[in-house]
Design an enzyme around this catalytic site. Structure first.
Site, PDB file in Angstrom:
ATOM      1  N   THR A 170      20.110  23.081 -19.532  1.00 36.97           N
ATOM      2  CA  THR A 170      19.459  23.925 -20.266  1.00 36.97           C
ATOM      3  C   THR A 170      20.158  23.439 -21.719  1.00 36.97           C
ATOM      4  O   THR A 170      20.768  23.083 -22.150  1.00 36.97           O
ATOM      5  CB  THR A 170      19.545  25.390 -20.345  1.00 36.97           C
ATOM      6  OG1 THR A 170      20.376  25.694 -20.444  1.00 36.97           O
ATOM      7  CG2 THR A 170      19.011  25.747 -18.904  1.00 36.97           C
ATOM      8  N   HIS A 171      18.493  23.559 -23.038  1.00 33.65           N
ATOM      9  CA  HIS A 171      19.103  22.965 -24.153  1.00 33.65           C
ATOM     10  C   HIS A 171      19.637  21.495 -24.028  1.00 33.65           C
ATOM     11  O   HIS A 171      20.485  21.136 -25.106  1.00 33.65           O
ATOM     12  CB  HIS A 171      19.917  24.319 -24.870  1.00 33.65           C
ATOM     13  CG  HIS A 171      20.055  24.761 -25.193  1.00 33.65           C
ATOM     14  ND1 HIS A 171      18.301  26.285 -25.620  1.00 33.65           N
ATOM     15  CD2 HIS A 171      20.014  26.605 -23.950  1.00 33.65           C
ATOM     16  CE1 HIS A 171      18.775  26.821 -25.142  1.00 33.65           C
ATOM     17  NE2 HIS A 171      19.091  27.438 -24.163  1.00 33.65           N
ATOM     18  N   SER A 292      15.878  -6.986 -25.114  1.00 29.66           N
ATOM     19  CA  SER A 292      15.481  -7.729 -26.027  1.00 29.66           C
ATOM     20  C   SER A 292      15.383  -9.045 -26.724  1.00 29.66           C
ATOM     21  O   SER A 292      16.602 -10.129 -25.995  1.00 29.66           O
ATOM     22  CB  SER A 292      16.970  -6.680 -26.814  1.00 29.66           C
ATOM     23  OG  SER A 292      16.804  -6.949 -27.752  1.00 29.66           O
ATOM     24  N   LYS A 298      21.479  -5.476 -23.928  1.00 31.93           N
ATOM     25  CA  LYS A 298      19.793  -4.790 -23.931  1.00 31.93           C
ATOM     26  C   LYS A 298      18.967  -4.719 -22.273  1.00 31.93           C
ATOM     27  O   LYS A 298      18.888  -5.561 -22.289  1.00 31.93           O
ATOM     28  CB  LYS A 298      18.864  -4.732 -25.351  1.00 31.93           C
ATOM     29  CG  LYS A 298      19.349  -4.521 -26.155  1.00 31.93           C
ATOM     30  CD  LYS A 298      19.662  -2.870 -26.579  1.00 31.93           C
ATOM     31  CE  LYS A 298      19.437  -1.769 -26.308  1.00 31.93           C
ATOM     32  NZ  LYS A 298      18.367  -1.753 -27.742  1.00 31.93           N
ATOM     33  N   GLU A 305       8.551   4.610 -21.914  1.00 35.80           N
ATOM     34  CA  GLU A 305       8.448   5.108 -23.499  1.00 35.80           C
ATOM     35  C   GLU A 305       7.141   4.981 -23.567  1.00 35.80           C
ATOM     36  O   GLU A 305       6.445   6.014 -24.218  1.00 35.80           O
ATOM     37  CB  GLU A 305       9.909   4.173 -24.268  1.00 35.80           C
ATOM     38  CG  GLU A 305      10.829   4.349 -24.323  1.00 35.80           C
ATOM     39  CD  GLU A 305      11.634   3.202 -25.170  1.00 35.80           C
ATOM     40  OE1 GLU A 305      12.346   3.381 -25.852  1.00 35.80           O
ATOM     41  OE2 GLU A 305      11.436   2.367 -24.818  1.00 35.80           O
TER      42      GLU A 305
END
Ligand code: ARG
Length: 473
Positions: A170-171, A292, A298, A305
């Protein structure tokens, strides 16, 4: 009738439009022709438009407004137009504005003046409304299938992971241990409700506007139930004025799409986080990752996304539709022509998003070790101690306070709750016992969450069984 050499439009005197140019002396300005046309969207309605025309022509013959021979000529001609469109040999004319006039004009070239009888008892206003409903219905059906696919992908991830602990947050702070299966199943539920909304939208839109004509109906003895049935609508729409004006079916479809896209965006955010090397809970497959061009190490979760972002345009389409249709007087206004683009863009995009989601989820690999590592962090089982003290009669608020002190003691010692020496624990509250401390591992905690819908393996197995049945039906 001859064609205008430049535009391909059937020519009338002065270059005015053959379909409605009777009262005009001059044709529209070139800029107006472009502004007025909606061919890019309408090309996608061509098959629906022809299906509607065939249903209408057959009905006109049954009602003695066309002879059998005339109807056959029209239907055969429409089938030829359809072939030209499918094989992409059809020549579209912007001057003819939309799919309805392009199809009719070509039909007239192919079969002559009898083509003009097709437009008896209907109008482009009910035609476009019919086409859009047919198109939306098919798109919603594809989306329903894609949703089930994505659910099945989550279900296949869940199976066998009823006891794989991961932290629930949570949070975005570690909260309580859950199982990886419980996490997967949360998305199966969300997508299930999305499917319900899509099904509702489909059921409500499945009424036929055809035969509402321009807005007021027609004096011709048309048979609307029969064209509705031929196009697999449940029934004709009851009110002609509403039939040509309504676009709430588009709003509803795109509304449901926006909610679903919002869910996918939440999912995408979790995937991005969980796929970071720091978390390492999930590894996205090569098929849905990118590298990348400058940093060779990467491994970027581009698919997730993009998924996170798409809700922007889909929600934007909902806003566009809302703005386009607000404040419009009944019945048809040209504003409505603009509603096709956001509708199509949004549903296209959602369908693509769901396809990507299913692929991404099906091919990702969970890392139970990394999840278990974190499930034991952050005093994730602190609530368990409080629950146990409460179960033994201590008021929960007091128990909460005791556990707060235990956590502080652990922090001082740099240990986990179940590693705290009993002496220290009992110094805080004599009610603490060794078996209590021993049962504070994440797996033990998870097993205790036996309430309906909870994360215990039994509850999770029940959910898996439910969805296995629901998705195979
Ligand atoms: N091209 C129009 C549309 O897509 C068809 C209906 C036109 N009707 C009219 N009265 N101008 O909305």
């Amino acid at each position: 009738m001859t064609n205008d050499a430049k535009t391909g439009a059937p020519a009338k005197s002065g270059g005015t439009n053959a379909m409605w140019g009777g009262r005009f002396r001059a044709g529209p300005a070139e800029a107006m022709t472009r502004f007025n046309a909606c061919l890019e969207d309408d090309k996608r309605l061509a098959l629906e438009d022809i299906a509607g025309s065939i249903a209408h022509a057959r009905m006109l013959a049954r009602q003695d407004m066309l002879s059998g021979d005339e109807a056959d000529q029209i239907v055969d001609g429409l089938a030829r137009v359809r072939e030209e469109i499918v094989s992409e040999s059809f020549v579209w004319s912007e001057a003819l504005e939309d799919v309805h006039m392009n199809v009719e004009s070509r039909l007239r070239e192919l079969i002559g003046d009898v083509a003009g009888k097709l437009h008896t008892g209907r109008s482009r206003n009910d035609q476009v409304a019919t086409d859009m409903r047919l198109w939306t219905r098919a798109a919603l059906d594809r989306i329903s299938g894609a949703l089930r696919d994505a659910q099945a992908a989550f279900l296949s991830q869940a199976e066998g992971h009823e006891e794989s602990v991961m932290p629930g947050f949570t949070h975005l702070q570690i909260a309580q241990p859950i199982s990886y299966a419980q996490w997967c199943l949360a998305y199966v539920e969300m997508l299930g409700r999305d499917g319900g909304r899509i099904a509702d939208a489909r059921a409500r839109l499945n009424e036929s506007p055809l035969g509402a004509a321009a807005l007021a109906g027609t004096p011709h003895p048309i048979d609307r139930p029969s064209t509705a049935e031929a196009l697999h609508f449940e029934r004709p729409m009851r009110n002609s004025l509403d039939a040509v004006s309504a676009r709430d079916f588009a709003l509803e479809a795109v509304g449901a799409a926006s909610i679903c896209a919002g869910h996918l965006s939440r999912l995408a955010e979790e995937l991005v986080i969980f796929a970071t090397p720091q978390f390492g809970y999930l590894r996205m497959s090569d098929e849905y990752s990118t590298g990348s061009s400058i940093m060779p190490q990467k491994r970027n979760p581009d698919a997730a996304e993009l998924l996170r972002s798409k809700v922007g345009a889909i929600g934007g389409a909902l806003v566009a539709l809302t703005m386009q249709t607000k404040g419009l007087p009944l019945a048809y206004s040209k504003d409505l022509q603009e509603t096709k683009r956001p509708l199509m863009d949004a549903l296209d995009s959602l369908e693509e998003c769901l396809e990507i989601t299913a692929g991404m989820i099906r091919t990702m690999t969970p890392n139970p070790e990394a999840m278990a590592r974190d499930a034991g962090e952050g005093f994730a089982t602190a609530t368990d101690v409080a629950d146990m003290l409460a179960a033994r009669g201590m008021p929960f608020r007091d128990a909460h306070h005791v556990v707060g002190a235990l956590v502080a003691a652990c922090e001082e010692r740099g240990c986990k709750l179940h590693e705290l020496p009993l002496n220290d624990a009992q110094g805080i509250s004599p009610a603490i016992t060794q078996d209590m401390l021993d049962s504070l591992t994440p797996l033990e905690s998870l097993k205790r969450r036996t309430s309906e819908g909870g994360t215990s393996p039994g509850s999770v197995r029940g959910q898996i069984e439910y969805w296995r049945g629901a998705l195979s039906g």
